[in-house]
Design a protein around this motif. Structure first.
Motif, short mmCIF file in Angstrom:
data_model
loop_
_atom_site.label_atom_id
_atom_site.label_comp_id
_atom_site.label_asym_id
_atom_site.label_seq_id
_atom_site.Cartn_x
_atom_site.Cartn_y
_atom_site.Cartn_z
N VAL A 283 0.83 -1.21 0.00
CA VAL A 283 0.00 0.00 0.00
C VAL A 283 0.87 1.26 0.00
O VAL A 283 0.70 2.14 -0.84
N HIS A 284 1.82 1.34 0.93
CA HIS A 284 2.70 2.52 0.94
C HIS A 284 3.78 2.41 -0.13
O HIS A 284 4.49 3.36 -0.40
N SER A 344 10.16 10.40 0.74
CA SER A 344 9.52 10.00 -0.52
C SER A 344 8.11 9.47 -0.29
O SER A 344 7.31 9.43 -1.21
N ILE A 345 7.81 9.02 0.93
CA ILE A 345 6.47 8.51 1.24
C ILE A 345 6.00 9.19 2.52
O ILE A 345 6.69 9.12 3.54
N LEU A 346 4.86 9.84 2.46
CA LEU A 346 4.34 10.54 3.64
C LEU A 346 2.96 9.99 3.97
O LEU A 346 2.08 9.92 3.12
N TYR A 347 2.78 9.61 5.23
CA TYR A 347 1.51 9.02 5.68
C TYR A 347 0.99 9.87 6.82
O TYR A 347 1.64 9.97 7.86
N THR A 348 -0.14 10.51 6.64
CA THR A 348 -0.65 11.38 7.69
C THR A 348 -2.18 11.36 7.73
O THR A 348 -2.81 10.50 7.12
N ALA A 349 -2.77 12.30 8.46
CA ALA A 349 -4.21 12.28 8.71
C ALA A 349 -4.90 13.47 8.05
O ALA A 349 -4.32 14.55 7.95
N PRO A 350 -6.15 13.29 7.63
CA PRO A 350 -6.89 14.38 6.98
C PRO A 350 -6.94 15.66 7.80
O PRO A 350 -6.86 16.75 7.24
N ILE A 372 8.84 13.56 -2.90
CA ILE A 372 7.60 12.82 -2.57
C ILE A 372 7.08 12.04 -3.78
O ILE A 372 6.92 12.60 -4.86
N ARG A 373 6.80 10.73 -3.55
CA ARG A 373 6.25 9.94 -4.65
C ARG A 373 4.98 9.17 -4.27
O ARG A 373 4.24 8.74 -5.13
N VAL A 374 4.72 9.03 -2.96
CA VAL A 374 3.47 8.40 -2.51
C VAL A 374 2.97 9.18 -1.28
O VAL A 374 3.76 9.54 -0.41
N LEU A 375 1.66 9.41 -1.25
CA LEU A 375 1.04 10.05 -0.08
C LEU A 375 -0.01 9.12 0.49
O LEU A 375 -0.68 8.40 -0.27
N LEU A 418 -4.37 0.34 -4.22
CA LEU A 418 -2.95 -0.01 -4.39
C LEU A 418 -2.42 1.04 -5.36
O LEU A 418 -2.97 1.21 -6.45
N PRO A 419 -1.36 1.75 -4.98
CA PRO A 419 -0.99 2.94 -5.77
C PRO A 419 -0.55 2.64 -7.20
O PRO A 419 -0.64 3.51 -8.06
N GLY A 420 -0.11 1.41 -7.46
CA GLY A 420 0.31 1.08 -8.83
C GLY A 420 -0.77 0.40 -9.65
O GLY A 420 -0.56 0.06 -10.81
#
Ligand code: WTA
Length: 643
Positions: A283-284, A344-350, A372-375, A418-420
Motif C-alpha cells: 500500500v505505501h 519519498s512517502i508521507l503518511y498522515t491524517a486528513p 515525494i512519490r506516494v502520499l 494499491l498505488p500502482g
C-alpha cells in the motif's frame, strides 16, 4: 463518484510492490495466499504448520505452530543481511536536535533495553506500560518488550493520570516507562507527574517506573523510580532473542468503545507482523533500499504501532521520527523536514492536511518537496477537496494518494487503493486489499451492492492482523464485534456505501464513538467525565461535523440543584472544559458546552443523541415523537440561538 479520477502512470505501476495478480492469488486460495505473505515478509525460527485455525471462532489462530521473534524481525535480521549501516531512524527532535540511528545502532539499543528490563524482573508475559513522547526510546522500549515477549501497552502522551491509572490497572503492568517531561511548542510540559499520580497507592501493581531524561525538568522522585540511562546504558549490547509462539501476545492498545470503559485491544505476533509488513509494502509501496518513509502518527495510536514501528522496521525501511508539531517554530516545519531528509512517502491524517490547507499553499511552496512519490491518509474520511489539495501542493500534482481504512482492532490496513494498480477516486478508500473481504449490509443484515444506498461495513473473513480479543473480556469482544449481524460478520461500527463503480465510501461511525481529528473518543467516556464534576447532574455528548477536525465534541449538561441554567456564567463552562481535559485528555475537551434543564429522552429513558446532533450540526430537528417531553428540544434550540 467525483468528476475526476486518477490512473497510475505506467512508470509507477512498473515499479510498484502491489500488483493486480495479488487479487487473483488471494481469491483462488485465501489461506495459501496469506501463508505466502507470512513466509515472504517474516523470518520464522520454526515454520508454521497451518495458516489459519478458525475452529474457535471468533478467536483466531494464525500461522499455527510457527515461532518467531518480532524484534529480531524488525532489527537483527537486517543487520545479519548486511544492512546494519542503513539508517533505520532519522530522529528530528522538537527543538531541532537530531539523531541518526542505523539498524546496527538500533540492535544495540534494543538489546541493552531488553537486558535492563530483564534485570528489573520483567519476564515473558509480563505487561509493561509505555507513556513517552515521540523519542527514539519509545521505539526502543516497544521493541525491547517485543523481544522479551512482554506485551506493551502504550498510552498516548496526552492522556491524563486517570486514563493511565485505569489502563495500567486493567493490564496489570509491572513497569511503566516514561520521561521527565516533553517538549511542546517551545515549552517543557510535564509527563512524569501524571504517572506519579497514577501509580500511587498501596494497591498499585507497578513495581518500577523507568524515567527517560529528555528535558532536564525537575521531577519528584519516588522509591520505585529509576533513570533509564542509569539502568540501560550499562547493559551489554548483546541479547539473544527468544522465539515466541506465533500467537504470543505482542501488545494491548486501549481504544474507545461505546461504554465509558476503554477496551484493551489484544494483538499477537505472527499474524499482526505479517499484515503490518505486507500492507506497508503493497500500500505505501515502501522500497527499503531507496525510500525515506515518514508516518506522522504518534506511537500512542495504532497507526504509530503498525506503520511507524512494526511494519516499516520489519521491512528494513529508513524512516523519519519527529517529536514536534507541524506549526512549531513555523507552519512549514513538516515541509522543511521533507526537504531535509528527501522524504519519498508521507503518511498522515486528513485533519493535519486540512490545517495545512488553512495555513495556505504558499507555505509548502517554499520547500522542495520533489522527493515525494506516494502520499497516504488515515484516521477518518478525507474529503475530496483536501485530497486534491494534498496531491497538488504536497504531491507535486502527480503523487498517488492511498486513503487507507482500518482500525485499532484490524491491526493493519484493510481497505485502500494499491498505488500502482487502482484508478484513484478522491474521497473513497475504494476496495479491500488482496486477502481482505468486506461487504455492506442493510438493516436486516443482508449484503447489497446497490450504489448510493447506505449500510453497515462488515468484514466477512478472518485476517492475520485481527484483534484476538479484548484484554480480560472475551464476552465483550463477542458482543461488540460479532453479534450485531451474527457470528459470520465482524461489525466494524462504520457506515458505508458503494458508488456506481463499486468503490466503498466510508461514512463515519454508526455507534456512539466519535472521531475527533482522527482520534477515537466515546460519547460515554466524556459524559462520565462531565458527570464526575461535582456541579454536574447529567450530561449528553455528541460528535458534530466540523470543518477542521472532522467531528467536534458538543456537550449538553444539566447542573445540580442550586445552579440553575438561567444564571450560568462562562466560568462553569470553562471549568467543565478544563475538567474534561484533565480527566481524559485535551483532545476530548468539548468545543461547545450548553447548560440545559432537560435532556431529550425517550420514554424508556434513553437520551436521543440524534436530536442533539441535528441541533449541533444546524439541521432541522428530526423525528422527536418518541420524546417524553417534546418541548425540551424547543427549549434547547431557543437557548442555542441566544448563545
Ligand atoms: C475511522 C485508526 C474513513 C473509522 C487507524 C474507523 C476512517 C476508525 C479511515 C478507527 C479512512 C480510519 N476513511 N474512516 N481512511 N481510517 N477511519 O481505531 O471510523 O483509531 O472505524 O484506527 O477511524 O479508528 P482507530
Amino acid at each position: 463518484m467525483t468528476d475526476q479520477s486518477y490512473a497510475p502512470t505506467s512508470e509507477f505501476a512498473a515499479q510498484a510492490n502491489g500488483t493486480a495478480d495479488l487479487f487473483d492469488a488471494a481469491e483462488k486460495d485465501f489461506e495459501g495466499f496469506w501463508a505466502d505473505q507470512a513466509r515472504k515478509y517474516v523470518t520464522w525460527s520454526t515454520d508454521f504448520e497451518q495458516p489459519l485455525d478458525w475452529s474457535d471462532a471468533p478467536f483466531a489462530k494464525w500461522f499455527v505452530g510457527g515461532q518467531l521473534n518480532v524484534a529480531y524481525n524488525c532489527v537483527d535480521r537486517h543487520v545479519e543481511a548486511g544492512n546494519g549501516e542503513r539508517v533505520a531512524i532519522h530522529f528530528e527532535g522538537a527543538e531541532g536536535d537530531t539523531q541518526t540511528i542505523t539498524y546496527a545502532d538500533l540492535q544495540k539499543r534494543v538489546a541493552q533495553a531488553a537486558n535492563a528490563l530483564t534485570e528489573l524482573g520483567v519476564n515473558k508475559g509480563d505487561r509493561v506500560a509505555i507513556y513517552l513522547p515521540m523519542i527514539p526510546e519509545a521505539v526502543v522500549a516497544m521493541l525491547a518488550c517485543a523481544r522479551l515477549g512482554a506485551p506493551h501497552s502504550v498510552i498516548f502522551g496526552g492522556f491524563s493520570a486517570d486514563a493511565i491509572r485505569s489502563r495500567v490497572a486493567d493490564a496489570q503492568a509491572r513497569v511503566v516507562i516514561t520521561a521527565d517531561g516533553q517538549h511542546r511548542k517551545g515549552k517543557v510540559a510535564p509527563l512524569k507527574a501524571a504517572v506519579d499520580a497514577a501509580v500511587t497507592g498501596e494497591d498499585s501493581c507497578v513495581e518500577h517506573v523507568l524515567v527517560v531524561q529528555r528535558t532536564g525538568a525537575d521531577v519528584e522522585w519516588h522509591e520505585h523510580d529509576l533513570w533509564w540511562h542509569e539502568v540501560v546504558d550499562k547493559q551489554s549490547d548483546q541479547h539473544t532473542p527468544e522465539p515466541m509462539d506465533s500467537e504470543h501476545p505482542l501488545f494491548i492498545l486501549y481504544t474507545s468503545g461505546t461504554t465509558g470503559k476503554p477496551k484493551g485491544i489484544l494483538h499477537t505476533s505472527g499474524g499482526y507482523l505479517t499484515q503490518a509488513a505486507y500492507t506497508n509494502s503493497i500500500v505505501h509501496d515502501v522500497h527499503p533500499e531507496s525510500d525515506v518513509y515518514w508516518c506522522t502518527a504518534d506511537i500512542g495510536w495504532v497507526t504509530g504501532h503498525s506503520y511507524l514501528v512494526y511494519g516499516p522496521l520489519a521491512n528494513g525501511a529508513t524512516q523519519v521520527v519527529f517529536e514536534g508539531t507541524p506549526d512549531h517554530p513555523h507552519q512549514g516545519r513538516w515541509w522543511e523536514i521533507v526537504e531535509k531528509y528527501k522524504v519519498s512517502i508521507l503518511y498522515t491524517a486528513p485533519t493535519a492536511i486540512r490545517a495545512c490547507m488553512k495555513w495556505g499553499q504558499e507555505i509548502p511552496a517554499k520547500f522542495d518537496l520533489s522527493s515525494i512519490r506516494v502520499l497516504g491518509s488515515v484516521g477518518e474520511p478525507i474529503n475530496p477537496e483536501a485530497w486534491r489539495w494534498y496531491r497538488e501542493h504536497i504531491g507535486g500534482g502527480s503523487a498517488p494518494i492511498v486513503d487507507t481504512w482500518w482500525q485499532t482492532e484490524t491491526g493493519g490496513i484493510m481497505i485502500s487503493p494499491l498505488p500502482g494498480v487502482t484508478t484513484l477516486e478522491p474521497g473513497s478508500a475504494q476496495r479491500p486489499i488482496p486477502g481482505i473481504s468486506a461487504e455492506i449490509l442493510d438493516d436486516m443484515g443482508e449484503p447489497f451492492t446497490e450504489a448510493e444506498k447506505v449500510g453497515y461495513l462488515v468484514l466477512t473473513k478472518p485476517w492475520p492482523g485481527m484483534l484476538r480479543g479484548i484484554w480480560g473480556d472475551n464476552e465483550r469482544y463477542k458482543d461488540t464485534y460479532w453479534s450485531r449481524f451474527g457470528e459470520k460478520y465482524y461489525f466494524a461500527g462504520d457506515g458505508a456505501k458503494y458508488d456506481a463503480d463499486g468503490n466503498i465510501w466510508l461514512l463515519g461511525r454508526v455507534d456512539d464513538v466519535m472521531n475527533i481529528s482522527g482520534h477515537r473518543l466515546s460519547t460515554a467516556e466524556i459524559e462520565s467525565a462531565l458527570v464526575s464534576h461535582h456541579q454536574v447532574a447529567e450530561a449528553a455528548v455528541v460528535g458534530a461535523a466540523d470543518d477542521m477536525t472532522g467531528q467536534a465534541v458538543w456537550a449538553f449538561v444539566i447542573l445540580r440543584e442550586g445552579a440553575s441554567q438561567g444564571e450560568v456564567s462562562d466560568d462553569i463552562v470553562n471549568e467543565l472544559k478544563a475538567h474534561v481535559a484533565k480527566e481524559i485528555s485535551p483532545i476530548a475537551k468539548p468545543k461547545s458546552i450548553m447548560v440545559v434543564s432537560e435532556l431529550p429522552k425517550t420514554r424508556s429513558g434513553k437520551i436521543m443523541r440524534r436530536l442533539l446532533k441535528d441541533l449541533a450540526e444546524g439541521r432541522e430537528i428530526g423525528d422527536s415523537t418518541t420524546l417524553t417531553d417534546s418541548s425540551v428540544m424547543d427549549f434547547i434550540k431557543s437557548n442555542l440561538s441566544k448563545s
